[in-house]
Design an enzyme around this catalytic site. Structure first.
Site, short mmCIF file in Angstrom:
data_model
loop_
_atom_site.label_atom_id
_atom_site.label_comp_id
_atom_site.label_asym_id
_atom_site.label_seq_id
_atom_site.Cartn_x
_atom_site.Cartn_y
_atom_site.Cartn_z
N ARG A 3 0.83 -1.21 0.00
CA ARG A 3 0.00 0.00 0.00
C ARG A 3 0.87 1.26 0.00
O ARG A 3 0.59 2.22 -0.71
CB ARG A 3 -0.92 -0.01 1.22
CG ARG A 3 -2.00 1.03 1.20
CD ARG A 3 -2.94 0.83 2.36
NE ARG A 3 -2.49 1.57 3.51
CZ ARG A 3 -3.03 2.71 3.91
NH1 ARG A 3 -4.07 3.20 3.28
NH2 ARG A 3 -2.57 3.35 4.95
N ARG A 49 14.80 28.55 9.67
CA ARG A 49 15.09 28.03 8.33
C ARG A 49 14.05 27.00 7.91
O ARG A 49 13.56 27.01 6.78
CB ARG A 49 16.48 27.42 8.30
CG ARG A 49 17.58 28.43 8.48
CD ARG A 49 18.92 27.77 8.68
NE ARG A 49 19.93 28.77 9.00
CZ ARG A 49 20.94 28.56 9.80
NH1 ARG A 49 21.15 27.37 10.35
NH2 ARG A 49 21.81 29.52 10.05
N GLU A 63 -1.26 24.86 -4.08
CA GLU A 63 -1.33 24.93 -5.55
C GLU A 63 -1.70 23.58 -6.15
O GLU A 63 -2.49 23.50 -7.10
CB GLU A 63 -0.01 25.42 -6.14
CG GLU A 63 -0.04 25.57 -7.64
CD GLU A 63 -1.04 26.62 -8.12
OE1 GLU A 63 -1.88 26.27 -8.98
OE2 GLU A 63 -0.98 27.75 -7.64
N SER A 92 -8.23 29.51 -6.09
CA SER A 92 -7.25 30.54 -6.39
C SER A 92 -7.01 31.44 -5.18
O SER A 92 -5.87 31.82 -4.89
CB SER A 92 -7.74 31.38 -7.58
OG SER A 92 -6.80 32.36 -7.91
#
Length: 117
Positions: A3, A49, A63, A92
């Site tokens: 899987r 960071r 996105e 969007s």
């Protein structure tokens, strides 16, 4: 294990298709790659960071989800549909919010590095 292997293949296939078909995905993937060395220059600590890279990665995630919504909507109908248009606009908007959030993270880190805050 099988899987997990299949899920990995599906992930690779989905990412490859998104890269081939969407300029925005390619741009955000480039930004993600670029963010790693830049985060080491700008981030004042290891945690900062990681936050900077994670913020850019989150834009890519949003996105990809937006791209999936758009591809599915286009598959349903190619005719103009106001409801589908609103759904695409919301996807969007989600990308826009993620971009602004990532931008603020980076601006904060730059200000922190410069000693402004």
């Amino acid at each position: 294990m099988l899987r997990l292997w299949r899920a990995t293949i599906n992930t690779r296939n989905g990412l490859a298709f998104a890269i081939r078909s969407e300029q925005a995905v390619r741009e955000e993937l480039f930004a993600l790659v670029l963010s790693v060395p830049l985060a080491f220059l700008i981030g004042a600590s290891l945690m900062r960071r990681l936050e900077l890279v994670a913020a850019v990665a989150m834009v890519l995630v949003v996105e990809l989800l937006n791209t999936a919504i758009e591809k599915l909507a286009d598959r349903l109908t190619t005719d103009h549909d106001p409801q589908i248009g609103r759904v695409k606009d919301m996807g969007s908007a989600a990308v826009g919010v993620a971009l602004v959030t990532a931008g603020l993270f980076w601006l904060f880190a730059v200000a922190e590095r410069m000693g402004a805050i």
